[in-house]
Design an enzyme around this catalytic site. Structure first.
Site, PDB file in Angstrom:
ATOM      1  N   SER A  25       0.834  -1.198   0.000  1.00  0.00           N
ATOM      2  CA  SER A  25       0.000   0.000   0.000  1.00  0.00           C
ATOM      3  C   SER A  25       0.868   1.246   0.000  1.00  0.00           C
ATOM      4  O   SER A  25       1.893   1.319   0.688  1.00  0.00           O
ATOM      5  CB  SER A  25      -0.901   0.016   1.242  1.00  0.00           C
ATOM      6  OG  SER A  25      -1.543   1.273   1.374  1.00  0.00           O
ATOM      7  N   GLN A  49       0.953  -0.400  -4.876  1.00  0.00           N
ATOM      8  CA  GLN A  49      -0.260   0.375  -5.121  1.00  0.00           C
ATOM      9  C   GLN A  49      -0.006   1.835  -4.777  1.00  0.00           C
ATOM     10  O   GLN A  49       0.462   2.156  -3.678  1.00  0.00           O
ATOM     11  CB  GLN A  49      -1.421  -0.161  -4.286  1.00  0.00           C
ATOM     12  CG  GLN A  49      -2.670   0.693  -4.293  1.00  0.00           C
ATOM     13  CD  GLN A  49      -2.726   1.633  -3.106  1.00  0.00           C
ATOM     14  OE1 GLN A  49      -2.203   1.330  -2.031  1.00  0.00           O
ATOM     15  NE2 GLN A  49      -3.352   2.783  -3.293  1.00  0.00           N
ATOM     16  N   TYR A  55      -1.116   5.930  -4.391  1.00  0.00           N
ATOM     17  CA  TYR A  55      -2.032   7.058  -4.292  1.00  0.00           C
ATOM     18  C   TYR A  55      -1.257   8.247  -4.847  1.00  0.00           C
ATOM     19  O   TYR A  55      -0.351   8.763  -4.185  1.00  0.00           O
ATOM     20  CB  TYR A  55      -2.407   7.335  -2.833  1.00  0.00           C
ATOM     21  CG  TYR A  55      -3.265   6.279  -2.185  1.00  0.00           C
ATOM     22  CD1 TYR A  55      -4.579   6.071  -2.595  1.00  0.00           C
ATOM     23  CD2 TYR A  55      -2.769   5.511  -1.137  1.00  0.00           C
ATOM     24  CE1 TYR A  55      -5.378   5.120  -1.987  1.00  0.00           C
ATOM     25  CE2 TYR A  55      -3.566   4.556  -0.519  1.00  0.00           C
ATOM     26  CZ  TYR A  55      -4.863   4.371  -0.941  1.00  0.00           C
ATOM     27  OH  TYR A  55      -5.646   3.424  -0.325  1.00  0.00           O
ATOM     28  N   THR A 103      -4.554   3.481  -7.751  1.00  0.00           N
ATOM     29  CA  THR A 103      -5.916   3.599  -7.239  1.00  0.00           C
ATOM     30  C   THR A 103      -6.562   4.863  -7.803  1.00  0.00           C
ATOM     31  O   THR A 103      -5.993   5.953  -7.697  1.00  0.00           O
ATOM     32  CB  THR A 103      -5.919   3.644  -5.700  1.00  0.00           C
ATOM     33  OG1 THR A 103      -5.465   2.381  -5.203  1.00  0.00           O
ATOM     34  CG2 THR A 103      -7.300   3.924  -5.164  1.00  0.00           C
ATOM     35  N   LYS A 122      -6.887   0.305 -10.153  1.00  0.00           N
ATOM     36  CA  LYS A 122      -7.710  -0.240  -9.073  1.00  0.00           C
ATOM     37  C   LYS A 122      -8.825   0.738  -8.717  1.00  0.00           C
ATOM     38  O   LYS A 122      -8.620   1.951  -8.669  1.00  0.00           O
ATOM     39  CB  LYS A 122      -6.848  -0.500  -7.833  1.00  0.00           C
ATOM     40  CG  LYS A 122      -7.607  -0.987  -6.609  1.00  0.00           C
ATOM     41  CD  LYS A 122      -6.651  -1.216  -5.460  1.00  0.00           C
ATOM     42  CE  LYS A 122      -7.390  -1.658  -4.202  1.00  0.00           C
ATOM     43  NZ  LYS A 122      -8.191  -0.563  -3.607  1.00  0.00           N
ATOM     44  N   HIS A 177     -13.427  -0.275  -3.011  1.00  0.00           N
ATOM     45  CA  HIS A 177     -12.544   0.141  -1.922  1.00  0.00           C
ATOM     46  C   HIS A 177     -13.117  -0.303  -0.573  1.00  0.00           C
ATOM     47  O   HIS A 177     -12.996   0.391   0.441  1.00  0.00           O
ATOM     48  CB  HIS A 177     -12.351   1.664  -1.928  1.00  0.00           C
ATOM     49  CG  HIS A 177     -10.988   2.103  -1.471  1.00  0.00           C
ATOM     50  ND1 HIS A 177     -10.122   2.800  -2.267  1.00  0.00           N
ATOM     51  CD2 HIS A 177     -10.340   1.933  -0.304  1.00  0.00           C
ATOM     52  CE1 HIS A 177      -9.007   3.064  -1.604  1.00  0.00           C
ATOM     53  NE2 HIS A 177      -9.125   2.531  -0.401  1.00  0.00           N
ATOM     54  N   ARG A 189     -15.297   2.031   1.467  1.00  0.00           N
ATOM     55  CA  ARG A 189     -14.623   2.995   2.339  1.00  0.00           C
ATOM     56  C   ARG A 189     -14.288   4.310   1.635  1.00  0.00           C
ATOM     57  O   ARG A 189     -13.762   5.219   2.263  1.00  0.00           O
ATOM     58  CB  ARG A 189     -13.315   2.391   2.871  1.00  0.00           C
ATOM     59  CG  ARG A 189     -13.512   1.139   3.676  1.00  0.00           C
ATOM     60  CD  ARG A 189     -12.246   0.300   3.727  1.00  0.00           C
ATOM     61  NE  ARG A 189     -11.134   1.011   4.319  1.00  0.00           N
ATOM     62  CZ  ARG A 189     -10.931   1.116   5.640  1.00  0.00           C
ATOM     63  NH1 ARG A 189     -11.791   0.546   6.473  1.00  0.00           N
ATOM     64  NH2 ARG A 189      -9.892   1.739   6.126  1.00  0.00           N
TER      65      ARG A 189
END
Length: 289
Positions: free
Chosen positions: A110, A131, A133, A159, A258, A282, A285
């Protein structure tokens, strides 16, 4: 770990975890946005799925293994990216990476994790996916891509459903924030759960200090009690398909998007060079769906 034989299902483990974790941590892990409608609907969809098995087949030689992009996995299941897992278990990201390696399962780091991706690559024999952000700013994206290349990350997962902050009302009620901030309510909550306080919170702080945003950007960031440079979500509302095209040109590994929830976005993902998509809400969330 020796007591795991007492737990016969994921539900057993969740029940035990709910008893051990403080309310704020439990709310962060188990809760969804707003009234939890998207989370409940996602669970209902899974409950409606079923199998219609056929009998009298020779299954003496059976396997659930799959091969994806040249890598063989024991199951078509894996570890989804989980941010802030350090609040559940000390050094949790590294523990998950080791288990994924031992059980031959996919593991996705993450962007909000607290163990450096370079170490996680070592724990997982250089097979981790990552992953991201990311903001809609190529000046900030390029250095991150360079870090991933140097770490020999084979798969980049972007994401796309975090363009704005979710309205997580349950976390507001519990006074849980990102970045993490201490409060009297949180301290009292910790005292009511001494095993978590001693085994997770104190053990982590006394041996390693406050966990840090290790993988949000091209370098290790500040402690999770502080805002990263540009803020935790700064610039994500500018990420668009043009950015994906530029990333595709720069990134030589596999590219996965994603959080795809609309058929048209799936088609656009293919058109912009994505190798795969992850259909995801997600966990109920983020954006309500």
């Amino acid at each position: 770990m020796g007591s795991l034989h007492n737990y016969l299902s994921i539900a057993d483990l969740e029940h035990a975890a709910r008893r051990r974790l403080p309310a704020c941590v439990r709310g962060y892990i188990c809760g969804g946005t707003e009234d939890g409608l998207s989370l409940a609907e996602s669970r209902n969809h899974f409950h409606r799925l079923g199998f219609a098995p056929r009998g009298l087949r020779n299954v003496a030689q059976r396997s659930a293994a799959v091969t994806l992009w040249g890598q063989r996995y024991a199951l078509p299941l894996g570890f989804a990216p989980t941010g802030f897992s350090a609040i559940v278990l000390r050094d949790c990201d590294a523990a998950l990476a080791r288990v994924a390696r031992e059980e031959q399962l996919p593991f996705i780091i993450s962007g909000a994790s607290t163990v450096a991706l370079e170490r996680l690559q070592e724990e997982n024999a250089n097979r981790c996916w990552y992953q991201a952000y990311i903001p809609g700013d190529m000046q900030r994206i390029r250095p991150l891509l360079q870090r991933l290349k140097q770490a020999e990350i084979p798969v980049l997962v972007i994401t796309i459903d975090t363009c704005v902050a979710a309205n997580r009302e349950n976390l507001q009620r519990l006074r849980f924030t990102v970045p993490f901030q201490f409060s009297t309510k949180l301290l009292l909550d910790g005292l009511m759960h001494p095993r978590w306080t001693c085994q997770v919170f104190l053990h982590t702080v006394l041996t390693e200090g406050i966990p840090r945003f290790a993988n949000l950007a091209h370098s290790i960031g500040p402690a999770i009690t502080e805002d990263p440079p540009h803020g935790f979500r700064g610039g994500r509302d500018q990420l668009d398909w043009d950015c994906i095209s530029q990333i595709r040109e720069l990134w030589g590994g596999k590219l996965v998007l994603k959080g795809v929830m609309h058929p048209d976005d799936a088609r656009l993902a293919v058109a912009h060079g994505a190798d795969a998509i992850i259909v995801s809400t997600h966990g109920g969330r983020q954006l309500v769906s």
